[in-house]
Scaffold this motif. Structure first.
Motif, PDB file in Angstrom:
ATOM      1  N   GLY A   1       1.169 -17.721  13.629  1.00  0.00           N
ATOM      2  CA  GLY A   1       0.643 -16.854  12.580  1.00  0.00           C
ATOM      3  C   GLY A   1      -0.848 -16.961  12.413  1.00  0.00           C
ATOM      4  N   ALA A   2      -1.488 -17.914  13.104  1.00  0.00           N
ATOM      5  CA  ALA A   2      -2.931 -18.043  13.027  1.00  0.00           C
ATOM      6  C   ALA A   2      -3.583 -16.782  13.585  1.00  0.00           C
ATOM      7  N   GLY A   3      -4.522 -16.221  12.829  1.00  0.00           N
ATOM      8  CA  GLY A   3      -5.191 -15.007  13.275  1.00  0.00           C
ATOM      9  C   GLY A   3      -4.342 -13.764  13.162  1.00  0.00           C
ATOM     10  N   ALA A   4      -3.280 -13.830  12.378  1.00  0.00           N
ATOM     11  CA  ALA A   4      -2.397 -12.675  12.246  1.00  0.00           C
ATOM     12  C   ALA A   4      -3.093 -11.542  11.492  1.00  0.00           C
ATOM     13  N   LEU A   5      -2.808 -10.310  11.906  1.00  0.00           N
ATOM     14  CA  LEU A   5      -3.268  -9.125  11.193  1.00  0.00           C
ATOM     15  C   LEU A   5      -2.354  -8.913   9.994  1.00  0.00           C
ATOM     16  N   ARG A   6      -2.926  -8.678   8.841  1.00  0.00           N
ATOM     17  CA  ARG A   6      -2.148  -8.522   7.615  1.00  0.00           C
ATOM     18  C   ARG A   6      -2.005  -7.034   7.286  1.00  0.00           C
ATOM     19  N   LEU A   7      -0.751  -6.580   7.193  1.00  0.00           N
ATOM     20  CA  LEU A   7      -0.423  -5.173   6.976  1.00  0.00           C
ATOM     21  C   LEU A   7       0.298  -4.993   5.645  1.00  0.00           C
ATOM     22  N   LEU A   8      -0.218  -4.084   4.828  1.00  0.00           N
ATOM     23  CA  LEU A   8       0.416  -3.724   3.556  1.00  0.00           C
ATOM     24  C   LEU A   8       0.852  -2.271   3.617  1.00  0.00           C
ATOM     25  N   VAL A   9       2.122  -2.013   3.308  1.00  0.00           N
ATOM     26  CA  VAL A   9       2.649  -0.651   3.209  1.00  0.00           C
ATOM     27  C   VAL A   9       3.028  -0.421   1.751  1.00  0.00           C
ATOM     28  N   ILE A  10       2.419   0.571   1.137  1.00  0.00           N
ATOM     29  CA  ILE A  10       2.622   0.811  -0.292  1.00  0.00           C
ATOM     30  C   ILE A  10       2.894   2.289  -0.537  1.00  0.00           C
ATOM     31  N   GLY A  11       3.777   2.590  -1.505  1.00  0.00           N
ATOM     32  CA  GLY A  11       4.003   3.993  -1.802  1.00  0.00           C
ATOM     33  C   GLY A  11       5.371   4.308  -2.368  1.00  0.00           C
ATOM     34  N   ASP A  12       5.929   5.426  -1.910  1.00  0.00           N
ATOM     35  CA  ASP A  12       7.151   5.982  -2.466  1.00  0.00           C
ATOM     36  C   ASP A  12       8.386   5.466  -1.730  1.00  0.00           C
ATOM     37  N   SER A  13       9.442   6.272  -1.675  1.00  0.00           N
ATOM     38  CA  SER A  13      10.698   5.806  -1.069  1.00  0.00           C
ATOM     39  C   SER A  13      10.575   5.526   0.419  1.00  0.00           C
ATOM     40  N   SER A  14       9.615   6.140   1.098  1.00  0.00           N
ATOM     41  CA  SER A  14       9.399   5.812   2.505  1.00  0.00           C
ATOM     42  C   SER A  14       8.870   4.389   2.644  1.00  0.00           C
ATOM     43  N   ALA A  15       7.977   3.999   1.738  1.00  0.00           N
ATOM     44  CA  ALA A  15       7.499   2.615   1.737  1.00  0.00           C
ATOM     45  C   ALA A  15       8.609   1.657   1.334  1.00  0.00           C
ATOM     46  N   SER A  16       9.537   2.119   0.504  1.00  0.00           N
ATOM     47  CA  SER A  16      10.650   1.267   0.079  1.00  0.00           C
ATOM     48  C   SER A  16      11.770   1.230   1.102  1.00  0.00           C
ATOM     49  N   GLY A  17      11.651   2.007   2.186  1.00  0.00           N
ATOM     50  CA  GLY A  17      12.594   1.911   3.297  1.00  0.00           C
ATOM     51  C   GLY A  17      13.880   2.683   3.158  1.00  0.00           C
ATOM     52  N   ARG A  18      13.960   3.636   2.228  1.00  0.00           N
ATOM     53  CA  ARG A  18      15.194   4.425   2.111  1.00  0.00           C
ATOM     54  C   ARG A  18      15.517   5.111   3.438  1.00  0.00           C
ATOM     55  N   GLY A  19      16.788   5.034   3.836  1.00  0.00           N
ATOM     56  CA  GLY A  19      17.226   5.624   5.085  1.00  0.00           C
ATOM     57  C   GLY A  19      17.407   4.614   6.200  1.00  0.00           C
ATOM     58  N   ALA A  20      16.949   3.366   5.964  1.00  0.00           N
ATOM     59  CA  ALA A  20      17.100   2.303   6.965  1.00  0.00           C
ATOM     60  C   ALA A  20      17.878   1.147   6.344  1.00  0.00           C
ATOM     61  N   PRO A  21      18.637   0.405   7.131  1.00  0.00           N
ATOM     62  CA  PRO A  21      19.439  -0.695   6.570  1.00  0.00           C
ATOM     63  C   PRO A  21      18.606  -1.903   6.150  1.00  0.00           C
ATOM     64  N   THR A  22      17.430  -2.100   6.763  1.00  0.00           N
ATOM     65  CA  THR A  22      16.551  -3.219   6.416  1.00  0.00           C
ATOM     66  C   THR A  22      15.103  -2.740   6.482  1.00  0.00           C
ATOM     67  N   HIS A  23      14.208  -3.468   5.807  1.00  0.00           N
ATOM     68  CA  HIS A  23      12.790  -3.135   5.891  1.00  0.00           C
ATOM     69  C   HIS A  23      12.249  -3.351   7.297  1.00  0.00           C
ATOM     70  N   ASP A  24      12.848  -4.266   8.024  1.00  0.00           N
ATOM     71  CA  ASP A  24      12.411  -4.510   9.389  1.00  0.00           C
ATOM     72  C   ASP A  24      12.617  -3.275  10.260  1.00  0.00           C
ATOM     73  N   LEU A  25      13.646  -2.464   9.936  1.00  0.00           N
ATOM     74  CA  LEU A  25      13.927  -1.248  10.689  1.00  0.00           C
ATOM     75  C   LEU A  25      13.352  -0.003  10.020  1.00  0.00           C
TER      76      LEU A  25
END
Length: 234
Positions: free
Chosen positions: A42-66
């Motif tokens: 994890g050293a030097g990892a790029l930090r990604l933030l996803v923020i917003g509506d139901s697409s950011a909340s992952g509706r339609g997928a079984p996990t946030h990873d997908l």
């Protein structure tokens, strides 16, 4: 649009509101880690933030990873050849106003990239362009304080949504163009903020959508995230 059609639009919108959003919330954590090519710690990892509506909340997928966040992390990791730490902050039905005064208050720390998914619910709520512009500007300015680079994908083209009746699709498409133009102007001139047109994402085939015909499927999230990554000025 012909004003005489607005009652039909309202009736169709009410029907769609009752029938969409039945997809379950994704299971699992709202943050994760994608190893780099050498599977570092994890050293030097790029930090990604996803923020917003139901697409950011992952509706339609079984996990946030997908869902979008995990898909974007993998696409960014592949492009940059860096490990990626990601976090998703989303809320079903959130407008720019709700994001500004609610979800945005949870953003802390420093991020390399923030992706803001917003606009669909502002259109469905028939929010004025002026209100959209005001709230979006405030969100972008706050994200600029936390992220080295912020990207705002354009509002999806409603003509492709299988769940929407034709007249409603046309109305939402017209409203989408107005809000998209305002969003483009909000981002213009900000060196660390980028607007990416939805037209750059290409046509959406049926497999792009989840069972409700409104939210993205895992395959749709993967394609969407990859298309945005391909257009990033990184």
């Amino acid at each position: 649009m012909n004003p005489l059609l607005l009652p039909l639009v309202a009736a169709q919108a009410a029907y769609v509101h009752r029938t969409i959003g039945k997809e379950p919330r994704p299971d699992g954590p709202t943050k994760g880690f994608v190893p780099g090519p050498e599977a570092g710690d994890g050293a030097g990892a790029l930090r990604l933030l996803v923020i917003g509506d139901s697409s950011a909340s992952g509706r339609g997928a079984p996990t946030h990873d997908l869902a979008f966040a995990g898909s974007m992390a993998r696409a960014i990791g592949k492009r940059t050849e860096r490990p990626v730490e990601w976090r998703a902050l989303g809320k079903y039905g959130a407008t720019s106003e709700r994001i500004r005064h609610g979800i945005l208050t949870k953003v802390t720390g420093e991020w390399d990239l923030a992706v803001l998914l917003v606009g669909v619910n502002d259109i469905l709520a028939r929010r004025p362009v002026e209100a959209w512009t005001r709230d979006l500007t405030a969100i972008v300015e706050t994200l600029e304080q936390h992220a080295a680079h912020t990207v705002l994908p354009g509002i999806p083209e409603f003509g492709a949504f299988p769940s929407l009746p034709r007249t409603l699709r046309r109305y939402l498409a017209e409203r989408g163009k107005a809000l998209d133009e305002a969003a483009r102007l909000v981002c213009a001139g900000r060196t660390s903020v980028q607007w990416v047109s939805s037209a750059d994402l290409g046509p959406a085939e049926p497999s792009f959508f989840a069972a409700d015909g409104f939210h993205a499927s895992p395959a749709g999230y993967e394609r969407w995230a990859q298309a945005i990554t391909d257009h990033l000025d990184l």
